[in-house]
Design a protein around this motif. Structure first.
Motif, PDB file in Angstrom:
ATOM      1  N   PHE A 155       0.838  -1.193   0.000  1.00 56.23           N
ATOM      2  CA  PHE A 155       0.000   0.000   0.000  1.00 56.23           C
ATOM      3  C   PHE A 155       0.878   1.250   0.000  1.00 56.23           C
ATOM      4  O   PHE A 155       1.992   1.249   0.528  1.00 56.23           O
ATOM      5  CB  PHE A 155      -0.915   0.018   1.230  1.00 56.23           C
ATOM      6  CG  PHE A 155      -2.024  -0.987   1.180  1.00 56.23           C
ATOM      7  CD1 PHE A 155      -3.214  -0.702   0.509  1.00 56.23           C
ATOM      8  CD2 PHE A 155      -1.879  -2.231   1.779  1.00 56.23           C
ATOM      9  CE1 PHE A 155      -4.236  -1.630   0.449  1.00 56.23           C
ATOM     10  CE2 PHE A 155      -2.903  -3.160   1.726  1.00 56.23           C
ATOM     11  CZ  PHE A 155      -4.084  -2.862   1.055  1.00 56.23           C
ATOM     12  N   ILE A 156       0.367   2.309  -0.615  1.00 51.95           N
ATOM     13  CA  ILE A 156       1.037   3.603  -0.572  1.00 51.95           C
ATOM     14  C   ILE A 156       0.657   4.271   0.743  1.00 51.95           C
ATOM     15  O   ILE A 156      -0.524   4.538   0.997  1.00 51.95           O
ATOM     16  CB  ILE A 156       0.627   4.488  -1.768  1.00 51.95           C
ATOM     17  CG1 ILE A 156       0.822   3.727  -3.083  1.00 51.95           C
ATOM     18  CG2 ILE A 156       1.413   5.786  -1.760  1.00 51.95           C
ATOM     19  CD1 ILE A 156       2.237   3.288  -3.349  1.00 51.95           C
ATOM     20  N   GLN A 157       1.633   4.532   1.605  1.00 50.11           N
ATOM     21  CA  GLN A 157       1.333   4.965   2.969  1.00 50.11           C
ATOM     22  C   GLN A 157       0.563   6.279   3.020  1.00 50.11           C
ATOM     23  O   GLN A 157      -0.275   6.476   3.896  1.00 50.11           O
ATOM     24  CB  GLN A 157       2.632   5.096   3.767  1.00 50.11           C
ATOM     25  CG  GLN A 157       3.299   3.755   4.041  1.00 50.11           C
ATOM     26  CD  GLN A 157       4.533   3.892   4.912  1.00 50.11           C
ATOM     27  OE1 GLN A 157       4.960   4.998   5.222  1.00 50.11           O
ATOM     28  NE2 GLN A 157       5.103   2.770   5.322  1.00 50.11           N
ATOM     29  N   THR A 158       0.838   7.177   2.097  1.00 50.94           N
ATOM     30  CA  THR A 158       0.162   8.473   2.152  1.00 50.94           C
ATOM     31  C   THR A 158      -1.311   8.376   1.794  1.00 50.94           C
ATOM     32  O   THR A 158      -2.077   9.287   2.083  1.00 50.94           O
ATOM     33  CB  THR A 158       0.858   9.463   1.200  1.00 50.94           C
ATOM     34  OG1 THR A 158       0.874   8.896  -0.124  1.00 50.94           O
ATOM     35  CG2 THR A 158       2.297   9.731   1.655  1.00 50.94           C
ATOM     36  N   ASN A 159      -1.694   7.279   1.148  1.00 56.11           N
ATOM     37  CA  ASN A 159      -3.089   7.100   0.744  1.00 56.11           C
ATOM     38  C   ASN A 159      -3.410   5.608   0.766  1.00 56.11           C
ATOM     39  O   ASN A 159      -3.003   4.869  -0.132  1.00 56.11           O
ATOM     40  CB  ASN A 159      -3.331   7.684  -0.645  1.00 56.11           C
ATOM     41  CG  ASN A 159      -4.811   7.712  -1.019  1.00 56.11           C
ATOM     42  OD1 ASN A 159      -5.620   6.976  -0.440  1.00 56.11           O
ATOM     43  ND2 ASN A 159      -5.171   8.553  -1.961  1.00 56.11           N
TER      44      ASN A 159
END
Length: 339
Positions: A155-159
């Motif tokens: 997963f992309i941590q910022t989103n």
């Protein structure tokens, strides 16, 4: 005597050579201690006074002409030596260019595309960074669905709704959203899963997934398509479909081909059974069709997927999947003779 000097001036102007020895002989003849110019300078005192001015001018012209010619040719020859020293002998034949080779993953992917293109499948592509809808929810995997645990996701941590796609089924969702049946497409591409890297698995690998949607598509059509593929790809005409579970197909099955037990390698890769799993398949779940805006009462379809690395390892007898990503030239050069 002045006329004789003018003849020597014409001779010096006309002199040309690319040979150092010839140039040195020219210099000694005109400018040496016993050369032509020295003789004329020695004869200057015997020239009548009324001719000395003209005689001196002509002799100086001969001197300047001979010295200029020597300097010009020397500069030219030195320039040639610099070029040869820096670039090598420019008259020699060029070095043969090394023949490149395609990566085994590209070779297998192109072969798969060629096989399915002969039966009407086109190629569709999509982004490697996906959203939750196209990678999970539209494929009958809503939030908190336990089947999501089957795929360890980056997963992309910022989103948290943005991720690296875990399969190329997301490309099929996008294709169904933008195209009306009949649909017949394959989606090759790179996928990502948060898995430990070993000789048999990697966090980056390649898949090719197929999708066929039309009226009255049956499981028999799926089996015949897979049988055609295995004959063309492996030369094997015996397959079996074992019941399995995938959230986006119902019914679902694992696809095995009969590899045989002719060699010790066959025993090793099939674990002594002769059968080898190459992918998964099934009939597209009606919920997936609805999520993509397709009438599930009018249309049915099948889908299948397989790993390109696994097929490449089978075809080329490669024992470690990590070799595909190490960029070892010794490994890649083995595929120069491949198409």
């Amino acid at each position: 005597m002045i006329d004789k000097i003018k003849e020597y001036i014409g001779e010096a102007n006309a002199f040309q050579t690319q040979n150092k020895e010839e140039l040195e002989a020219f210099r000694i003849r005109f400018l040496g201690k016993k050369g032509i110019l020295n003789d004329f300078f020695a004869a200057f005192k015997t020239v009548p006074n009324e001719q000395k001015k003209e005689f001196g001018q002509v002799v100086n012209l001969l001197k300047n002409t001979a010295e200029g010619k020597v300097k010009d040719i020397q500069d030219f020859l030195e320039g040639q030596e610099v070029s040869v020293g820096f670039y090598g002998d420019l008259s020699r034949p060029g070095e043969p260019l090394k023949i490149g080779s395609r990566h085994p993953i590209s070779l297998v992917k192109n072969q798969i595309i060629d096989i399915f293109s002969t039966i009407g499948f086109n190629v569709s592509e999509g982004p490697e960074i996906e959203d939750d809808w196209h990678n999970f929810t539209a494929l009958n995997l809503p939030e908190y669905h336990p089947a999501r645990d089957m795929q360890d996701t980056f997963f992309i941590q910022t989103n948290p709704d943005i991720l690296l796609r875990t399969h190329t089924s997301s490309v099929q969702v996008r294709y169904m959203e933008n195209n009306k049946p009949p649909i017949r497409t394959i989606s090759p591409g790179r996928v990502f899963r948060n898995e430990a890297v070993s000789s048999r698995s990697h966090c980056i690998f390649h898949q090719v997934e197929g999708l066929y949607i039309d009226k009255d598509v049956s499981f028999a059509d799926l089996k015949q398509t897979l049988l055609y593929f295995t004959k063309e790809m492996f030369g094997k005409s015996k397959i079996r479909l074992r019941p399995s579970y995938f959230p986006f197909t119902e019914p679902s099955a694992e696809v095995d081909i009969y590899w045989g037990l002719k060699t010790e390698t066959d025993y090793r890769i099939t674990k002594g059974t002769g059968w080898l799993e190459i992918g998964g398949c099934g009939m597209v779940d009606p919920n997936v069709l609805k999520n993509c805006g397709i009438n599930s009462d009018e249309f049915t379809g099948f889908a299948f997927g397989m790993g390109i690395e696994r097929i490449a390892m089978l075809l080329y007898q490669i024992g470690d999947i990590r070799m595909f990503y190490e960029n070892d030239v010794r490994f890649l050069e083995q595929f120069k003779s491949s198409f």
